[in-house]
Design a protein around this motif. Structure first.
Motif, mmCIF file in Angstrom:
data_model
loop_
_atom_site.group_PDB
_atom_site.id
_atom_site.type_symbol
_atom_site.label_atom_id
_atom_site.label_comp_id
_atom_site.label_asym_id
_atom_site.label_seq_id
_atom_site.Cartn_x
_atom_site.Cartn_y
_atom_site.Cartn_z
ATOM 1 N N TYR A 48 3.926 0.120 11.853
ATOM 2 C CA TYR A 48 2.424 0.618 11.026
ATOM 3 C C TYR A 48 2.186 -0.577 10.818
ATOM 4 O O TYR A 48 3.270 -0.885 9.765
ATOM 5 N N ILE A 57 -1.151 -2.546 7.197
ATOM 6 C CA ILE A 57 -2.175 -1.895 6.688
ATOM 7 C C ILE A 57 -2.254 -3.327 6.052
ATOM 8 O O ILE A 57 -1.493 -4.056 4.891
ATOM 9 N N ASN A 77 -1.241 1.317 -1.103
ATOM 10 C CA ASN A 77 -1.226 2.133 -2.040
ATOM 11 C C ASN A 77 -2.176 3.014 -2.267
ATOM 12 O O ASN A 77 -2.311 4.010 -3.579
ATOM 13 N N LYS A 78 -2.936 4.033 -0.959
ATOM 14 C CA LYS A 78 -3.969 4.534 -1.476
ATOM 15 C C LYS A 78 -4.053 5.942 -0.556
ATOM 16 O O LYS A 78 -4.472 6.895 -0.366
ATOM 17 N N LEU A 113 -2.983 5.935 2.856
ATOM 18 C CA LEU A 113 -4.116 5.363 3.788
ATOM 19 C C LEU A 113 -2.913 5.624 5.694
ATOM 20 O O LEU A 113 -3.002 6.207 6.129
ATOM 21 N N ARG A 131 11.494 3.737 11.340
ATOM 22 C CA ARG A 131 12.561 3.074 10.751
ATOM 23 C C ARG A 131 11.990 1.267 10.011
ATOM 24 O O ARG A 131 10.400 1.492 10.574
ATOM 25 N N ASN A 179 12.847 -3.439 2.629
ATOM 26 C CA ASN A 179 10.724 -2.109 2.440
ATOM 27 C C ASN A 179 10.195 -0.075 2.424
ATOM 28 O O ASN A 179 10.577 0.144 3.023
ATOM 29 N N ALA A 202 8.320 0.782 0.497
ATOM 30 C CA ALA A 202 7.540 0.912 0.538
ATOM 31 C C ALA A 202 7.141 2.182 1.945
ATOM 32 O O ALA A 202 6.853 2.819 2.260
ATOM 33 N N SER A 203 7.671 1.105 3.315
ATOM 34 C CA SER A 203 7.632 2.022 4.502
ATOM 35 C C SER A 203 8.517 2.886 4.437
ATOM 36 O O SER A 203 7.894 4.382 5.121
ATOM 37 N N LYS A 238 7.526 11.376 3.149
ATOM 38 C CA LYS A 238 6.239 11.607 2.994
ATOM 39 C C LYS A 238 5.365 12.514 3.596
ATOM 40 O O LYS A 238 5.371 13.601 3.511
HETATM 41 C C1 LIG Z 1 4.618 -0.276 4.349
HETATM 42 C C2 LIG Z 1 2.389 0.191 3.833
HETATM 43 C C3 LIG Z 1 2.265 0.753 5.658
HETATM 44 C C4 LIG Z 1 2.569 1.369 3.357
HETATM 45 O O1 LIG Z 1 1.451 1.791 3.886
HETATM 46 P P1 LIG Z 1 0.548 2.864 2.576
HETATM 47 O O2 LIG Z 1 -1.260 2.972 2.734
HETATM 48 O O3 LIG Z 1 -0.013 1.947 1.400
HETATM 49 O O4 LIG Z 1 1.720 3.358 2.245
HETATM 50 P P2 LIG Z 1 0.450 4.788 1.597
HETATM 51 O O5 LIG Z 1 -0.324 4.893 -0.115
HETATM 52 O O6 LIG Z 1 0.542 6.248 2.106
HETATM 53 O O7 LIG Z 1 2.142 5.415 0.838
HETATM 54 C C5 LIG Z 1 2.862 4.193 0.208
HETATM 55 C C6 LIG Z 1 3.545 5.193 -0.406
HETATM 56 O O8 LIG Z 1 5.164 4.047 -1.092
HETATM 57 C C7 LIG Z 1 5.060 3.406 -2.935
HETATM 58 N N1 LIG Z 1 5.069 2.611 -2.995
HETATM 59 C C8 LIG Z 1 4.262 1.641 -2.646
HETATM 60 N N2 LIG Z 1 5.259 0.186 -3.590
HETATM 61 C C9 LIG Z 1 6.524 0.938 -3.340
HETATM 62 C C10 LIG Z 1 7.671 -0.688 -3.815
HETATM 63 N N3 LIG Z 1 7.817 -1.317 -3.856
HETATM 64 N N4 LIG Z 1 9.059 0.250 -3.674
HETATM 65 C C11 LIG Z 1 8.974 1.949 -3.681
HETATM 66 N N5 LIG Z 1 8.170 2.293 -3.379
HETATM 67 C C12 LIG Z 1 6.908 2.487 -3.346
HETATM 68 C C13 LIG Z 1 3.909 4.389 -3.056
HETATM 69 O O9 LIG Z 1 3.796 4.354 -4.475
HETATM 70 C C14 LIG Z 1 3.797 5.161 -1.797
HETATM 71 O O10 LIG Z 1 4.791 6.669 -2.947
HETATM 72 P P3 LIG Z 1 3.013 7.632 -3.640
HETATM 73 O O11 LIG Z 1 2.757 8.426 -3.080
HETATM 74 O O12 LIG Z 1 4.505 8.994 -3.434
HETATM 75 O O13 LIG Z 1 3.240 6.880 -5.108
HETATM 76 C C15 LIG Z 1 2.175 -0.911 4.101
HETATM 77 O O14 LIG Z 1 2.359 -1.279 2.580
HETATM 78 C C16 LIG Z 1 2.656 -2.054 4.942
HETATM 79 O O15 LIG Z 1 1.678 -2.185 5.314
HETATM 80 N N6 LIG Z 1 2.974 -3.187 4.751
HETATM 81 C C17 LIG Z 1 2.902 -4.134 5.873
HETATM 82 C C18 LIG Z 1 3.475 -4.615 7.024
HETATM 83 C C19 LIG Z 1 4.915 -2.949 7.085
HETATM 84 O O16 LIG Z 1 5.708 -3.593 6.017
HETATM 85 N N7 LIG Z 1 4.919 -2.514 7.946
HETATM 86 C C20 LIG Z 1 5.789 -1.506 7.695
HETATM 87 C C21 LIG Z 1 6.992 -2.146 9.005
HETATM 88 S S1 LIG Z 1 8.238 -0.964 8.862
#
Ligand SMILES: CC(C)(COP(=O)(O)OP(=O)(O)OC[C@H]1O[C@@H](n2cnc3c(N)ncnc32)[C@H](O)[C@@H]1OP(=O)(O)O)[C@@H](O)C(=O)NCCC(=O)NCCS
Length: 186
Positions: free
Chosen positions: A102, A104, A110-111, A113, A137, A142, A144-145, A151
């Motif tokens: 995925y 976005i 961080n919404k 989604l 994976r 990374n 946030a992923s 979650k």
């Molecule tokens: C990773 C990604 C898919 C997350 O999408 P998103 O819609 O923002 O995810 P969500 O909002 O559902 O959840 C993000 C969670 O990560 C947390 N987070 C964000 N940045 C963070 C960081 N640097 N370190 C730790 N946690 C982090 C958020 O707080 C949230 O957790 P919470 O609900 O407990 O607060 C998005 O950042 C993205 O597209 N990144 C670029 C492409 C990518 O890396 N894809 C995945 C490849 S494995």
């Protein structure tokens, strides 16, 4: 045996997950594919212009002919923009498994989604297609992923060393997670 049904439209509270259309090229380019921050940990290079997005979409759209292709555009209901993509990849019919991938656009991070889309796909994969295992994976940095994957209820299995090549050519370690059909509570 898996019951393949292809990329069917799925609706969640805030999103419509649907097949890509050629008209999505501009949104793809503007919202995520042109951003170096989005592609930082990914295997594909940032798109240099909208034609790159258009060509890629043409290829993806042609592949929808197969019912084993699961590749959704993430459309936000609020403004009907396509803001990202989510897919079930590496389908293995023998062990009934797939991997989720995925991304976005940064304006939509961080919404919750991707968590919302990912959760809907877990239900789809187990209930509609009959997968037994879904793998998640991410590049070790990374985080946030990793948070999204946790979650969504996947369990950490371990870290594989130098298993993924990212866009700058370096080969990096990835953390692996999974959820099994027997663990899914809906
Ligand atoms: C990773 C990604 C898919 C997350 O999408 P998103 O819609 O923002 O995810 P969500 O909002 O559902 O959840 C993000 C969670 O990560 C947390 N987070 C964000 N940045 C963070 C960081 N640097 N370190 C730790 N946690 C982090 C958020 O707080 C949230 O957790 P919470 O609900 O407990 O607060 C998005 O950042 C993205 O597209 N990144 C670029 C492409 C990518 O890396 N894809 C995945 C490849 S494995």
């Amino acid at each position: 045996m898996l019951h393949h049904i292809g990329t069917k439209t799925i609706e969640t509270e805030r999103l419509i997950l649907r097949r890509f259309k050629e008209e999505d090229a501009k949104d793809m380019y503007n919202n995520w594919a042109s951003d170096d921050e989005v592609t930082k940990y990914l295997s594909w290079p940032t798109h240099s212009n909208v034609e790159v997005s258009r060509k890629l979409l043409e290829m993806w759209i042609d592949k929808y002919i197969s019912e084993e292709i699961y590749n959704w555009a993430i459309e936000v209901k609020e403004n009907n923009s396509v803001v990202g993509s989510i897919a079930l990849m590496n389908v293995d019919n023998n062990i009934e498994s797939c991997e989720i991938g995925y991304c976005i656009g940064r304006a939509y991070w961080n919404k919750g989604l991707i968590t919302e889309a990912f959760s809907a796909l877990i239900k789809f994969a187990f209930k509609e297609v009959g997968f037994n295992r879904i793998t998640g994976r991410h590049h070790v940095d990374n985080t946030a992923s990793g948070r999204v994957i946790e979650k969504c209820g996947l369990k950490y299995e371990g870290t594989l060393r130098q298993v993924h090549k990212i866009k700058d050519g370096s080969i990096v370690d990835c953390k692996y997670y999974s959820i099994l059909k027997e663990e899914y509570r809906g």
